[in-house]
Structure formats: structure tokens, C-alpha cells
Write an enzyme that holds these catalytic residues in place. Structure first.
Site, short mmCIF file in Angstrom:
data_model
loop_
_atom_site.label_atom_id
_atom_site.label_comp_id
_atom_site.label_asym_id
_atom_site.label_seq_id
_atom_site.Cartn_x
_atom_site.Cartn_y
_atom_site.Cartn_z
N SER A 144 1.19 -1.07 -0.27
CA SER A 144 0.00 -0.12 0.08
C SER A 144 0.96 1.14 -0.08
CB SER A 144 -1.08 0.55 1.54
OG SER A 144 -1.58 1.35 1.90
N TYR A 157 -2.72 -1.28 10.22
CA TYR A 157 -2.78 -1.53 8.79
C TYR A 157 -1.19 -1.17 8.10
CZ TYR A 157 -4.39 -1.02 4.06
OH TYR A 157 -4.34 -1.49 2.66
P1 NAD Z 1 -11.47 -5.37 -0.61
O1 NAD Z 1 -12.34 -5.30 0.68
O2 NAD Z 1 -12.65 -5.34 -1.64
O3 NAD Z 1 -10.91 -6.76 -0.47
C1 NAD Z 1 -10.45 -7.52 -0.06
C2 NAD Z 1 -10.53 -8.56 0.06
O4 NAD Z 1 -9.82 -9.86 0.45
C3 NAD Z 1 -12.53 -9.17 -0.09
O5 NAD Z 1 -12.92 -10.07 -1.38
C4 NAD Z 1 -12.41 -10.09 0.96
O6 NAD Z 1 -13.05 -11.24 1.81
C5 NAD Z 1 -10.76 -10.69 1.02
N1 NAD Z 1 -10.63 -11.27 2.24
C6 NAD Z 1 -10.26 -10.87 3.22
N2 NAD Z 1 -9.88 -11.29 4.20
C7 NAD Z 1 -9.78 -12.10 4.18
C8 NAD Z 1 -8.81 -13.62 4.52
N3 NAD Z 1 -8.52 -13.86 5.54
N4 NAD Z 1 -8.80 -14.44 3.52
C9 NAD Z 1 -9.24 -14.54 2.51
N5 NAD Z 1 -9.60 -12.94 1.61
C10 NAD Z 1 -10.07 -12.37 3.07
O7 NAD Z 1 -10.33 -4.48 -0.53
P2 NAD Z 1 -9.70 -3.78 -1.95
O8 NAD Z 1 -8.63 -2.89 -1.87
O9 NAD Z 1 -9.92 -4.69 -3.11
O10 NAD Z 1 -8.38 -4.89 -1.07
C11 NAD Z 1 -7.33 -6.24 -2.18
C12 NAD Z 1 -5.84 -5.59 -1.33
O11 NAD Z 1 -5.37 -3.85 -1.28
C13 NAD Z 1 -5.85 -5.02 0.06
O12 NAD Z 1 -4.31 -6.16 0.71
C14 NAD Z 1 -5.80 -3.42 -0.07
O13 NAD Z 1 -5.12 -3.60 1.88
C15 NAD Z 1 -5.20 -3.22 -0.77
N6 NAD Z 1 -4.50 -1.60 -0.62
C16 NAD Z 1 -6.61 -1.26 -0.88
C17 NAD Z 1 -6.20 0.16 -0.75
C18 NAD Z 1 -8.05 0.65 -1.21
O14 NAD Z 1 -7.91 1.56 -1.03
N7 NAD Z 1 -8.68 0.16 -1.58
C19 NAD Z 1 -5.04 0.76 -0.84
C20 NAD Z 1 -4.07 0.28 -0.83
C21 NAD Z 1 -4.41 -1.14 -0.63
#
Ligand code: NAD
Length: 265
Positions: A144, A157
Site C-alpha cells: 500500500s 495496517y
Molecule cells: P476489498 O475489501 O474489496 O477486498 C479485499 C478482499 O480480501 C475481500 O474479498 C475480502 O473478503 C478478502 N479477505 C479479507 N480477509 C481475508 C482472509 N483472511 N482470507 C482471504 N480473503 C480475505 O478491498 P481491495 O481494495 O480490493 O483490497 C485488496 C488489497 O489492496 C488489500 O490487500 C488492501 O489492503 C490493498 N489496498 C487497498 C487500497 C484501497 O484503497 N482500496 C489501497 C492500498 C492497498
């Protein structure tokens, strides 16, 4: 020709958000994909849609809680049984909690470590030997913006996301000789349920809240908008394909210019 023809790639957290877009794009580029998540209904539906669109058995869903080592062992067996050798992994699953550091319960801090950080470690541990056995391939970890710079109220986080950058570098060093490249993505704000819970239940998000969010990104992100999941998926594709054949061990910032600095005018 697709950029991932003949490859099998495992993607965690693939039931929605960035992982879902990665699964759809990778399949469109010729890969067979194993979608893993804890949202069984959504994950299975996405896998079914991908196979229907491809006109063949191109995607499967398996329940995988990334924090559980036994789930990873089962996923390895299912992936091989369904599609043969695995040559790619995208460690995408993650969770976010907002809290001041001094108010963060220990259980919350440990939960984030367990899912984000231990989950990424277990993925590398479970699948690197498989990818090596397949003749080499790629691992893409999802860090991130907060893994590289500070952001108040996301201490737990940010700690896990910085750890993922560290893990990525060490894995790249240890796995290069085995033909495995390991890189990390560092997205800024991306319009998924994690950053925008209103996507899950639009009725629960007021127009004011929506406007406040658009105003925030307009102000802090030089490109003036939040990122889209398909934009992150394209970076994951680049890092998983031959287009990045001489790149390993690096964090890639994808944030609309947010980390470039501040504008005082
Ligand atoms: P999201 O919440 O839509 O998707 C995350 C997915 O991970 C969900 O489908 C959830 O069910 C799954 N998940 C959660 N815990 C889990 C577990 N223990 N085992 C298996 N699956 C699990 O969010 P996103 O934005 O698609 O996130 C994807 C990645 O990107 C994450 O690692 C997040 O930290 C990272 N990220 C997101 C952002 C943002 O702004 N959305 C920014 C930087 C990084």
C-alpha cells in the site's frame, strides 16, 4: 496471444475489489485462475462468470482464509488437481481498520498482522515451491501507499503493509535463482469496498458523505480522483507477465501522484 497463456495463477481476496478485477483480467489474458477468499458465494459467482465468458473451465473458487496455514495446503492441492502446475500467485487479500495507535486494541493489531502480513508470508511459503517446480514464475504482493509513507489512524495496517515490502525484497533475493520474480504493488486510494464502504450498501451512504470523499481525493491526489480496481489489475498483470521480465524485489507505487509530494499553491 494472451500475456498469460498457459499459466495458472492463484489470487487471494478475489471475490471482489482488486482481486476480482485481477482474476478477470488474468483470465482474459489466457491464464487459468484459482480465486481464493472467505466470501464464498461472491467468489464462486465470479469464478463461474469467468469460465462462462471464456467458454471453458478457466476459473475455480476455493475458500482460503489466508491466515490459516492448513487452508494454504488445501489450496495448493486443489490448484494442482484442477489446473496442473501453478506459476503465479497474487497475494491480494487484506483488511483495514481505522484507529489511533493509543486506542488500538492488541487483538485488532494482531488480527491485521495475521491476515495481511502472515497471510502474505504463508502464500509465499506455500506456493514458491510449486512455482519453482513449474519452471519459474511470479509472485505479486499487495502492499500500500501506507507501506512506504505514514498515514495517521491506520497504524496497524501501515505496519503490515511496510512488512510486506520487506518480505517482498527478501523473497525476491531468495527466489531469484529459482526463477521466481517477486514484486509489490503500493496503491493509493482505490475505489473498492475497503476504501468506499458505500459500494457495499449505497443506501447507507449519504450524498454529503459521497461528496466529501470526492472532495478529499480531489484535494490530496494530484490526478484529482480515486484509483480504479482495473488500474491496479493492469499493474498486477505487468508484474506477472514477461513485460516485467527483468524486474524483481521492487515496490511499485500506483497512486495518481499522491506520494510525489505536496502542492502549496
Ligand atoms: P476489498 O475489501 O474489496 O477486498 C479485499 C478482499 O480480501 C475481500 O474479498 C475480502 O473478503 C478478502 N479477505 C479479507 N480477509 C481475508 C482472509 N483472511 N482470507 C482471504 N480473503 C480475505 O478491498 P481491495 O481494495 O480490493 O483490497 C485488496 C488489497 O489492496 C488489500 O490487500 C488492501 O489492503 C490493498 N489496498 C487497498 C487500497 C484501497 O484503497 N482500496 C489501497 C492500498 C492497498
Amino acid at each position: 496471444m494472451g500475456k498469460l497463456d498457459g499459466r495458472t495463477v492463484v489470487i487471494t481476496g478475489a471475490a471482489r475489489g482488486q482481486g476480482e478485477q485481477e482474476a478477470r483480467l488474468f483470465a482474459a489474458e489466457g491464464a487459468r485462475v484459482l480465486l481464493c477468499d472467505v466470501l464464498d458465494e461472491q467468489g464462486a459467482a465470479v469464478a463461474k462468470e469467468i469460465s462462462e465468458e471464456a467458454g471453458e473451465d478457466r476459473a475455480r473458487y476455493v475458500r482460503l482464509d489466508v491466515s490459516r496455514e492448513e487452508d494454504w495446503a488445501a489450496a495448493v492441492a486443489i490448484a494442482k488437481e484442477a489446473f496442473g502446475p501453478v506459476s503465479g500467485l497474487v497475494n491480494n487479500a487484506g483488511i483495514l481498520r481505522f484507529n489511533a495507535l493509543v486506542s488500538t486494541p492488541l487483538e485488532e493489531f494482531e488480527q491485521l498482522i495475521r491476515v495481511n502480513q502472515v497471510g502474505t508470508f504463508l502464500g509465499i511459503k506455500a506456493f514458491a515451491p510449486e512455482i519453482e517446480a513449474a519452471g519459474g514464475g511470479t509472485i505479486v504482493n499487495t502492499s500500500s501507499y501506507t507501506g512506504l509513507t505514514g498515514m495517521a489512524y491506520v497504524g496497524a495496517y501501515a505496519a503490515t503493509k511496510a512488512a510486506i515490502v520487506g518480505l517482498t525484497r527478501v523473497a525476491a533475493l531468495e527466489l531469484a535463482a529459482k526463477g521466481i520474480r517477486v514484486n509489490a504493488m503500493c496503491p493509493g486510494a482505490v475505489d473498492t469496498p475497503m476504501a468506499n464502504p458505500g459500494l457495499l450498501d449505497p443506501a447507507n451512504m449519504s450524498d454529503e458523505a459521497r461528496e466529501a470523499m470526492a472532495e478529499l481525493y480531489g484535494r490530496v491526489v494530484p490526478m484529482g480522483r480515486v484509483g480504479r480496481a482495473d488500474e491496479i489489475a493492469r499493474l498486477a498483470l505487468f508484474l506477472s507477465s514477461e513485460d516485467s521480465s527483468y524486474i524483481t524485489g521492487q515496490p511499485f507505487v500506483i497512486d495518481g501522484g499522491w506520494m510525489a509530494g505536496v502542492s502549496i499553491m
